[in-house]
Design an enzyme around this catalytic site. Sequence first.
Site, short mmCIF file in Angstrom:
data_model
loop_
_atom_site.label_atom_id
_atom_site.label_comp_id
_atom_site.label_asym_id
_atom_site.label_seq_id
_atom_site.Cartn_x
_atom_site.Cartn_y
_atom_site.Cartn_z
N GLU A 91 120.67 60.33 -6.43
CA GLU A 91 120.82 59.24 -7.41
C GLU A 91 120.49 57.89 -6.79
O GLU A 91 120.73 57.67 -5.61
CB GLU A 91 122.28 59.17 -7.88
N CYS A 104 120.56 50.49 -5.29
CA CYS A 104 121.53 51.24 -4.48
C CYS A 104 120.91 52.62 -4.24
O CYS A 104 120.61 53.33 -5.19
CB CYS A 104 122.84 51.36 -5.26
N CYS A 111 127.10 65.07 1.00
CA CYS A 111 127.70 64.32 2.09
C CYS A 111 128.74 65.18 2.78
O CYS A 111 129.42 66.00 2.15
CB CYS A 111 128.36 63.05 1.54
N CYS A 115 135.47 62.24 1.81
CA CYS A 115 136.41 61.25 1.25
C CYS A 115 136.98 61.82 -0.06
O CYS A 115 136.23 62.31 -0.91
CB CYS A 115 135.71 59.92 1.00
N CYS A 118 135.72 60.71 -3.69
CA CYS A 118 134.27 60.56 -3.88
C CYS A 118 133.62 61.83 -4.41
O CYS A 118 133.81 62.91 -3.84
CB CYS A 118 133.63 60.15 -2.56
N CYS A 338 129.44 57.54 -8.42
CA CYS A 338 128.43 57.99 -7.47
C CYS A 338 128.52 59.50 -7.23
O CYS A 338 129.57 60.02 -6.88
CB CYS A 338 128.65 57.23 -6.18
N1 SAH Z 1 129.00 56.95 3.02
C1 SAH Z 1 128.91 55.53 2.91
C2 SAH Z 1 128.06 55.04 1.75
C3 SAH Z 1 128.19 55.74 0.42
S1 SAH Z 1 129.62 55.50 -0.55
C4 SAH Z 1 130.28 54.92 2.86
O1 SAH Z 1 131.25 55.67 2.82
O2 SAH Z 1 130.39 53.71 2.92
C5 SAH Z 1 129.52 53.84 -1.12
C6 SAH Z 1 130.88 53.24 -1.42
O3 SAH Z 1 131.45 53.78 -2.62
C7 SAH Z 1 131.90 53.49 -0.32
O4 SAH Z 1 132.64 52.32 -0.09
C8 SAH Z 1 132.75 54.57 -0.94
O5 SAH Z 1 134.00 54.68 -0.31
C9 SAH Z 1 132.79 54.14 -2.38
N2 SAH Z 1 133.21 55.16 -3.34
C10 SAH Z 1 132.98 56.48 -3.32
N3 SAH Z 1 133.54 57.09 -4.37
C11 SAH Z 1 134.13 56.14 -5.08
C12 SAH Z 1 134.89 56.14 -6.29
N4 SAH Z 1 135.15 57.26 -6.96
N5 SAH Z 1 135.36 54.95 -6.73
C13 SAH Z 1 135.10 53.80 -6.07
N6 SAH Z 1 134.39 53.74 -4.95
C14 SAH Z 1 133.93 54.89 -4.44
#
Ligand code: SAH
Length: 355
Positions: A91, A104, A111, A115, A118, A338
């Site tokens: 995406e 973006c 990944c 997390c 996510c 995302c």
């Molecule tokens: N792996 C990298 C970049 C991709 S995620 C990182 O972790 O920074 C981009 C951002 O979106 C990160 O800050 C991540 O923690 C956040 N993110 C992921 N899922 C999310 C969600 N459901 N709600 C809000 N932010 C989210």
Amino acid sequence: MDRIDLYSLTEEELIDFFISLGEPKFRAKQVFPKLHEGVAISEMTSLSKALRERLADITLDTLPRVEKKLVSKIDGTVKYLFRLHDGECIESVFMRYKHGNTLCISSQVGCLMGCKFCASTLGGKVRDLLPSELLGQVIAANLDTGERVSNIVMMGIGEPLDNFDNVVRFLKLVNHPSGLNIGYRHISLSTCGVVPGIYKLAEIDLPITLSISLHASNDEKRTSIMPVNKRWHIDELLKACVDYYKVTGRRISFEYTLIAGKNDTAEDARELAALLRGAFRGTGAPIHVNLIRVNEVEETEFTEGTVDSANAFAARLESFGMVATVRRRLGADINAACGQLRRAAGAQASEGKVE
Ligand code: SAH
């Protein structure tokens, strides 16, 4: 013989490639900018038909294709689901701001980082994106919108520092004056905290902006939502950030996803301010905290708080001398968090997660 991935080649490598085909050096000088504009080899009329056919036979076309596209009726934000040459999906999101168009982009298919909030990591990692596929997202968005992407944030699917070499090659390609010529200062890279990658990035000293996904102000809480924190604790992460600032002089921004009842209390704000001020004391580093209300993902139990509570959290950080902003939500009507479009497309990943 493996097909050649032309979009991943630097201009110098493209020169060597054309010389190996018995072509003059200036062919590369002609082709490099055209590739980055998104002109297909078959349409490069400055090349002979025979050469175009030969190139088609020996090269791999890695430009992402638009599989699906959601356009926000509110602000024109475009969310792309791109199909890659091997059938995988990623995406990208195209956003219009006053200061220019921001894309973006994703850095991996899936990944590994796990997390908990996510969607991108739910099925693990399938593979890294090639430099050409990183660049290709920008090329494809330029082509599709007919506009020019002027800023890039690496905040899509994947962990950029887990795909370090390809990401750095991409940064150099997209910055190239004969290519898309996007300034490093217009590029942000976001990481969940892969500490060795932060040191390596500092070493090569590209003036990009580093964003750290912090999301919690103590190890216990951070580990409970971000498994990467077991590997590198907050103090190690912040030490790497201080080093990054000292070497590059670039400001660091911290991403903080507000999860209702989990990390959004007044005490969390106080602890966060104390943590960051303590870590950067005496460095003069400007620190910015970006607050994002969590995007609710079906498969997770996390819920978003109100806009008012996010504003209150920001105000509390500011009362402790921090600079904080609540991120505006663009494309609220196409607000698939995302990684969700890709999941909906049925992309299946197989590999495990980091523990
Ligand atoms: N792996 C990298 C970049 C991709 S995620 C990182 O972790 O920074 C981009 C951002 O979106 C990160 O800050 C991540 O923690 C956040 N993110 C992921 N899922 C999310 C969600 N459901 N709600 C809000 N932010 C989210």
